[in-house]
Design an enzyme around this catalytic site. Structure first.
Site, PDB file in Angstrom:
ATOM      1  N   GLY A  11      16.417  54.859 -20.467  1.00 14.66           N
ATOM      2  CA  GLY A  11      16.074  55.215 -18.649  1.00 14.66           C
ATOM      3  C   GLY A  11      16.147  55.364 -17.983  1.00 14.66           C
ATOM      4  CB  ILE A  35      15.539  50.016 -28.849  1.00 14.52           C
ATOM      5  CG1 ILE A  35      15.481  49.544 -27.225  1.00 14.52           C
ATOM      6  CG2 ILE A  35      16.678  48.677 -29.397  1.00 14.52           C
ATOM      7  CD1 ILE A  35      15.146  48.356 -27.333  1.00 14.52           C
ATOM      8  CG  ASP A  52      19.320  46.733 -31.268  1.00 14.92           C
ATOM      9  OD1 ASP A  52      19.688  46.431 -30.153  1.00 14.92           O
ATOM     10  OD2 ASP A  52      17.844  45.847 -32.344  1.00 14.92           O
ATOM     11  CE1 TYR A 141      19.611  43.412 -14.844  1.00 15.20           C
ATOM     12  CE2 TYR A 141      19.980  42.874 -12.093  1.00 15.20           C
ATOM     13  CZ  TYR A 141      20.474  43.814 -13.171  1.00 15.20           C
ATOM     14  OH  TYR A 141      20.885  44.900 -13.318  1.00 15.20           O
TER      15      TYR A 141
END
Ligand code: NAD
Ligand code: SER
Length: 321
Positions: A11, A35, A52, A141
């Protein structure tokens, strides 16, 4: 020599944290997991494994087999994406953190996991937002971020797991794209400025949020992890900030280098509502006092560095003189 596991390593943060960890802790082993495959080549000393974080057995097995002592748990679903799939966001953000805390408890690992400005809600004092204050977020979130902060505190108090973390503001970087947050405009605007000379903001003019340049965010994580434990009164969920931006303030700073750059607005009500529920300015006194936090980049220096480095990545001429 450390043996470090990074989750969510493909990310926006992980892409840059993995090389930064290898640089800071030379000779250490870093296992980058996600993942999805990382798009950037991994730095020497790093290895990629598919993991995961919602799979408890795989998390436990990898940590045991690799003799991991430190975990940077970054895997998550960010704010705007989470509003589109709240059930999945709960599973990734909460089950993933729970499995990591359990594995850290069992194998004696230290854990870093980021919280966010999203851990606050519309009832929180917005300017400045204190370290310890009302936290009633109204996004999935945000709910997972507050619950995650409390879970880390619980694992420290109950099991002595050294679980540390900061509340990141929106992060600006040029390497990996942001992963579906409300603050993503502050990255998109640089791409648009360099490639098209114009940007349409999905947040209204005057929407002020805390932001930080990625090099400061990486340093915050590693400096907090290196801080002596007895200096930390909070340990987890430290407010950190570097600058306060609105779309037009950022556009003005870009215009110092690209005078013809234009900004217009087409507001996305979902992200606007989320942004309006978040702080306008965090008070990061606790981080400054307890572990010496101080940002190095302000708006001017961040914009210069972003334009130079992003232009190089995109293969266009840098507008910075
Ligand atoms: P990102 O969306 O760019 O990266 C998250 C990564 O997690 C992705 O690569 C994704 O593939 C991975 N992932 C998703 N589900 C997974 C699963 N089940 N198992 C393993 N990996 C999975 O997010 P980021 O910006 O790098 O954020 C990392 C952390 O920092 C998150 O906890 C986020 O909430 C926090 N944070 C980020 C920002 C920001 O502006 N980037 C601000 C505040 C807090
Ligand atoms: N940048 C993140 C988001 O917008 C804040 O946590 O979701």
């Amino acid at each position: 020599m450390k043996r470090i596991l990074v989750t969510g390593a493909a990310g926006q943060i992980g892409t840059e944290l993995v090389p930064a960890l290898l640089d800071r802790y030379s000779g250490s082993r870093v296992i980058a997991t996600d993942i999805k495959e990382p798009t950037e080549a991994l730095a020497a000393g790093a290895r990629f494994e598919a993991l995961d974080c919602t799979d408890a057995g795989s998390c436990r097995r990898l940590i045991e087999e690799q003799g991991i002592d430190t975990v940077y748990h970054l895997a998550a679903v960010l704010s705007a994406t989470a509003e589109g799939m709240p059930q999945k966001a709960w599973s990734v953000n909460m089950d993933g953190l729970f499995h990591m805390l359990e594995a850290c408890r069992e194998f004696g690992c230290t854990l870093f996991t980021p919280s966010s400005i999203a851990a606050f809600g519309p009832g929180t004092p917005a300017d400045p937002t204190p370290q310890d204050t009302l936290q009633r977020p109204n996004t999935m979130y945000g709910v997972t971020k507050v619950a995650g902060e409390l879970l880390c505190d619980y694992y420290h108090a109950r099991y002595d797991v050294d679980a540390r973390g900061v509340r990141y503001p929106g992060l600006i970087s040029y390497m990996a794209p942001p992963g579906g947050g409300t603050t993503d405009y502050a990255v998109e605007i640089f791409h648009a400025a360099l490639m098209a000379g114009r940007y349409t903001s999905y947040l209204e003019p005057g929407t002020q949020l805390d932001m930080m340049y990625m090099p400061d965010a990486l340093r915050a994580a590693m400096e907090l992890m290196d801080a002596p434990a007895d200096a930390l009164k909070h340990r987890n969920a430290f407010n950190v900030t570097a600058m306060q931006l609105s779309p037009e303030r950022l556009a003005d700073a870009i215009r110092a280098h690209i005078p013809q750059f234009t900004l217009d607005f087409d507001v996305d009500p979902v992200r606007q509502r989320i942004a309006e529920s978040w702080p306008r300015r965090l008070d990061d006194t606790a981080a400054r006092e307890e572990w010496g936090w101080a940002p190095e980049y302000d708006l001017r220096t961040m914009v210069e560095d972003m334009l130079v480095r992003l232009a190089e990545r995109l293969g266009v001429t840098s507008p910075v003189a």
